[in-house]
Design a protein around this motif. Sequence first.
Motif, PDB file in Angstrom:
ATOM      1  N   ASP A   1      -6.054   7.777   1.352  1.00 44.05           N
ATOM      2  CA  ASP A   1      -4.931   7.050   1.584  1.00 44.05           C
ATOM      3  C   ASP A   1      -4.823   5.464   1.860  1.00 44.05           C
ATOM      4  OD1 ASP A   1      -4.018   9.541   2.434  1.00 44.05           O
ATOM      5  OD2 ASP A   1      -4.925   9.525   4.227  1.00 44.05           O
ATOM      6  N   ASN A   2      -5.942   4.853   0.980  1.00 42.31           N
ATOM      7  CA  ASN A   2      -6.041   3.405   0.874  1.00 42.31           C
ATOM      8  C   ASN A   2      -6.672   3.122  -0.303  1.00 42.31           C
ATOM      9  OD1 ASN A   2      -7.006   0.942   1.260  1.00 42.31           O
ATOM     10  ND2 ASN A   2      -8.231   1.165   3.118  1.00 42.31           N
TER      11      ASN A   2
ATOM     12  N   ARG B   1       0.799  -1.235  -0.029  1.00 42.93           N
ATOM     13  CA  ARG B   1      -0.010   0.021  -0.070  1.00 42.93           C
ATOM     14  C   ARG B   1       0.631   1.243  -0.145  1.00 42.93           C
ATOM     15  NH1 ARG B   1      -4.741   0.019   4.435  1.00 42.93           N
ATOM     16  NH2 ARG B   1      -5.254  -1.652   2.810  1.00 42.93           N
TER      17      ARG B   1
ATOM     18  N   LEU C   1       0.740   4.355  -2.758  1.00 39.29           N
ATOM     19  CA  LEU C   1       0.405   5.611  -2.430  1.00 39.29           C
ATOM     20  C   LEU C   1       1.751   6.342  -2.662  1.00 39.29           C
ATOM     21  CD1 LEU C   1      -1.339   5.094   1.249  1.00 39.29           C
ATOM     22  CD2 LEU C   1      -2.287   6.070  -0.883  1.00 39.29           C
TER      23      LEU C   1
ATOM     24  N   LYS D   1       0.964   6.935  -6.670  1.00 32.38           N
ATOM     25  CA  LYS D   1       0.035   8.161  -6.755  1.00 32.38           C
ATOM     26  C   LYS D   1       0.480   9.577  -6.408  1.00 32.38           C
ATOM     27  CE  LYS D   1      -4.710   8.515  -5.091  1.00 32.38           C
ATOM     28  NZ  LYS D   1      -4.761   9.614  -4.249  1.00 32.38           N
TER      29      LYS D   1
END
Length: 312
Positions: free
Chosen positions: A166-167, A125, A129, A132
């Motif tokens: 955030d996920n 994750r 992130l 991203k």
Amino acid sequence: MKGPLFYSKILLFGEYGIIKDSKGLSIPYNFYKGALKVDGNLSGIAKKSNQGLKSFAAYLEDISNEGPELVSFDLKKMEKDISEGMYFDSSIPQGYGVGSSGALVAAIYDKYAHDKITVLENLTREKLLRLKAIFGKMESFFHGKSSGLDPLNSYLSLPILINSKDNIESTSIPSQNLEGKGAVFLLDSGSTGETAPMVQLFMEKMRQEGFRSMLKNQFIKHTDACVEDFVNGNIKSLFGNLKQLSHVVLDNFKPMIPKKFHELWEKGIESNEYYLKLCGSGGGGYILGFTEDIDKARAALKDYNLEVVYNF
């Protein structure tokens, strides 16, 4: 030189909502694609692309200097390639909501980023992130503000499930039933849309309390439900939620829907033959459609270009 291919994407759910923490679901769409190429004798669109890459390289230098801990690039190599005639050769239509700038950003990151995160490693994750954030910063050059999702989708070529800001995670979606009558399709509005003015309009609307409460209590609620239903293959429930979502968009996002489609949009909701929603920021480009019976939808929309992207 011919670089690897990067595909277009379709944000099935989450347009505008993901700015305010709704769920979202984005899938690669392999029909359109782009790659970096070099041609010493540029003309037309390729020449324009090459000039655009010069400005983009200058922008990348700025963000590398501002935050080298986030990302830095081999700009010498990039500038040399640009001077030799590098351009982005792409079949992805611009201003259509299918991620033309996202594919370009992914291609540039792939070729020139130092210490890049690759598709082959274990994508935690944190790594997703980070990617991203990098892509959001890079793509802001084109849109003024970017979530970074389009390039992420193009770079990984995997469906991306957005649970919240955030996920995010790569996900699998139910495999297509090519015999099925249900379909997701693209409808060509016949004009391009500009992302930046649409996002600006949305931000202005967000100043109104009524709009904010509609977004939270209706738009995000139905968007989240659609994402859950789609990922879990709950088709019956999905179409119930899609109808509600289509209604909310027609009532509250009219400026983002090209005028000539207002009536068509309403017709779909009344007849239940299809439901329309925004594809990307709207204002033009593609409109996204969902139907339980593609033959009925084709008949109802016979005057328009329909492109099926997924079968239920």
